[in-house]
Write a protein that holds these residues in place. Structure first.
Motif, PDB file in Angstrom:
ATOM      1  N   ILE A  75       4.270 -12.342   4.246  1.00  0.00           N
ATOM      2  CA  ILE A  75       3.565 -11.274   3.828  1.00  0.00           C
ATOM      3  C   ILE A  75       2.913 -11.396   2.553  1.00  0.00           C
ATOM      4  O   ILE A  75       3.724 -11.764   1.695  1.00  0.00           O
ATOM      5  N   GLN A  76       1.465 -11.080   2.432  1.00  0.00           N
ATOM      6  CA  GLN A  76       1.035 -11.182   1.100  1.00  0.00           C
ATOM      7  C   GLN A  76       0.958  -9.718   0.561  1.00  0.00           C
ATOM      8  O   GLN A  76       0.745  -8.639   1.238  1.00  0.00           O
ATOM      9  N   ARG A  77       1.384  -9.942  -0.786  1.00  0.00           N
ATOM     10  CA  ARG A  77       1.220  -8.423  -1.586  1.00  0.00           C
ATOM     11  C   ARG A  77       0.576  -8.643  -2.731  1.00  0.00           C
ATOM     12  O   ARG A  77       0.685  -9.636  -3.547  1.00  0.00           O
ATOM     13  N   PRO A  78      -0.007  -7.726  -3.441  1.00  0.00           N
ATOM     14  CA  PRO A  78      -0.757  -7.779  -4.696  1.00  0.00           C
ATOM     15  C   PRO A  78       0.421  -7.660  -5.771  1.00  0.00           C
ATOM     16  O   PRO A  78       1.307  -7.127  -5.574  1.00  0.00           O
ATOM     17  N   HIS A  79      -0.100  -8.399  -6.614  1.00  0.00           N
ATOM     18  CA  HIS A  79       0.948  -8.743  -7.874  1.00  0.00           C
ATOM     19  C   HIS A  79       1.066  -7.300  -8.795  1.00  0.00           C
ATOM     20  O   HIS A  79      -0.046  -6.812  -8.855  1.00  0.00           O
ATOM     21  N   GLY A  80       2.030  -6.784  -8.916  1.00  0.00           N
ATOM     22  CA  GLY A  80       2.169  -5.704  -9.656  1.00  0.00           C
ATOM     23  C   GLY A  80       2.039  -4.378  -8.999  1.00  0.00           C
ATOM     24  O   GLY A  80       2.022  -3.458  -9.428  1.00  0.00           O
ATOM     25  N   GLY A  81       1.799  -4.465  -7.496  1.00  0.00           N
ATOM     26  CA  GLY A  81       1.403  -3.388  -6.708  1.00  0.00           C
ATOM     27  C   GLY A  81       0.343  -2.865  -6.782  1.00  0.00           C
ATOM     28  O   GLY A  81      -0.765  -3.560  -7.205  1.00  0.00           O
ATOM     29  N   VAL A  82      -0.062  -1.728  -6.180  1.00  0.00           N
ATOM     30  CA  VAL A  82      -1.379  -1.138  -6.041  1.00  0.00           C
ATOM     31  C   VAL A  82      -1.380   0.314  -6.821  1.00  0.00           C
ATOM     32  O   VAL A  82      -0.693   1.096  -6.360  1.00  0.00           O
ATOM     33  N   PRO A  83      -2.116   0.449  -7.874  1.00  0.00           N
ATOM     34  CA  PRO A  83      -2.231   1.533  -8.559  1.00  0.00           C
ATOM     35  C   PRO A  83      -2.875   2.753  -7.783  1.00  0.00           C
ATOM     36  O   PRO A  83      -4.021   2.455  -7.231  1.00  0.00           O
ATOM     37  N   LEU A  84      -2.450   3.827  -7.612  1.00  0.00           N
ATOM     38  CA  LEU A  84      -3.047   5.000  -6.604  1.00  0.00           C
ATOM     39  C   LEU A  84      -3.380   6.077  -7.388  1.00  0.00           C
ATOM     40  O   LEU A  84      -2.482   6.575  -8.120  1.00  0.00           O
ATOM     41  N   ILE A  85      -4.281   6.857  -7.034  1.00  0.00           N
ATOM     42  CA  ILE A  85      -4.242   8.118  -7.263  1.00  0.00           C
ATOM     43  C   ILE A  85      -3.715   9.289  -6.354  1.00  0.00           C
ATOM     44  O   ILE A  85      -4.526   8.996  -5.257  1.00  0.00           O
ATOM     45  N   ILE A  86      -2.959  10.132  -6.280  1.00  0.00           N
ATOM     46  CA  ILE A  86      -2.460  10.849  -5.353  1.00  0.00           C
ATOM     47  C   ILE A  86      -2.669  12.403  -5.759  1.00  0.00           C
ATOM     48  O   ILE A  86      -2.447  12.921  -6.545  1.00  0.00           O
ATOM     49  N   GLN A  87      -3.578  13.069  -4.696  1.00  0.00           N
ATOM     50  CA  GLN A  87      -4.048  14.424  -4.863  1.00  0.00           C
ATOM     51  C   GLN A  87      -3.544  15.254  -3.672  1.00  0.00           C
ATOM     52  O   GLN A  87      -3.791  14.560  -2.549  1.00  0.00           O
ATOM     53  N   ARG A  88      -3.448  16.430  -4.028  1.00  0.00           N
ATOM     54  CA  ARG A  88      -3.033  17.339  -3.064  1.00  0.00           C
ATOM     55  C   ARG A  88      -4.203  17.604  -2.119  1.00  0.00           C
ATOM     56  O   ARG A  88      -5.223  17.793  -2.685  1.00  0.00           O
ATOM     57  N   ARG A  89      -4.209  17.703  -0.776  1.00  0.00           N
ATOM     58  CA  ARG A  89      -5.346  17.881  -0.127  1.00  0.00           C
ATOM     59  C   ARG A  89      -5.424  19.595  -0.101  1.00  0.00           C
ATOM     60  O   ARG A  89      -4.612  20.209  -0.122  1.00  0.00           O
ATOM     61  N   THR A  90      -6.716  20.051   0.064  1.00  0.00           N
ATOM     62  CA  THR A  90      -7.060  21.782  -0.004  1.00  0.00           C
ATOM     63  C   THR A  90      -6.565  22.219   1.312  1.00  0.00           C
ATOM     64  O   THR A  90      -6.173  23.399   1.108  1.00  0.00           O
ATOM     65  N   SER A  91      -6.645  21.671   2.186  1.00  0.00           N
ATOM     66  CA  SER A  91      -6.346  22.061   3.886  1.00  0.00           C
ATOM     67  C   SER A  91      -4.718  22.076   4.080  1.00  0.00           C
ATOM     68  O   SER A  91      -4.279  22.802   4.861  1.00  0.00           O
ATOM     69  N   CYS A  92      -3.771  21.713   3.163  1.00  0.00           N
ATOM     70  CA  CYS A  92      -2.258  21.857   3.182  1.00  0.00           C
ATOM     71  C   CYS A  92      -1.724  22.738   2.566  1.00  0.00           C
ATOM     72  O   CYS A  92      -1.649  23.124   1.449  1.00  0.00           O
TER      73      CYS A  92
END
Length: 92
Positions: A75-92
């Protein structure tokens, strides 16, 4: 696994040596005599939780991020993880 000794190491001769733990004694969700009874429920709950998160949240990769692959077996994984921007959806 490291060798383990009893609490009293003063004058230890090796007769009080405690052998390493059995690596096959327990593996989560393994097969055999020690199979997890709640495996199917745990997998179903994780799929349900993932569906709720994907419905209510939007996941975007940080702009400009360039993955640096790290080979760690099959399994290949990116070094240091993947930085994400997490936003709440307007429909939820």
């Amino acid at each position: 696994w490291e060798e383990r000794y009893e609490d009293d190491n003063h004058g230890s001769t090796g007769e009080d040596f405690v052998p390493p733990a059995n690596r096959d004694a327990f593996v989560a969700f393994s097969a055999g005599a020690r199979n997890c009874l709640g495996q199917k429920l745990a997998i179903q709950e994780s799929v349900t939780l993932l569906a709720i998160l994907l419905r209510c949240l939007k996941f975007d990769i940080v702009p400009g991020y360039v993955p640096q692959p790290r080979k760690a077996g099959p399994i290949q994984r990116p070094h240091g993880g993947v930085p994400l921007i997490i936003q709440r959806r307007t429909s939820c």
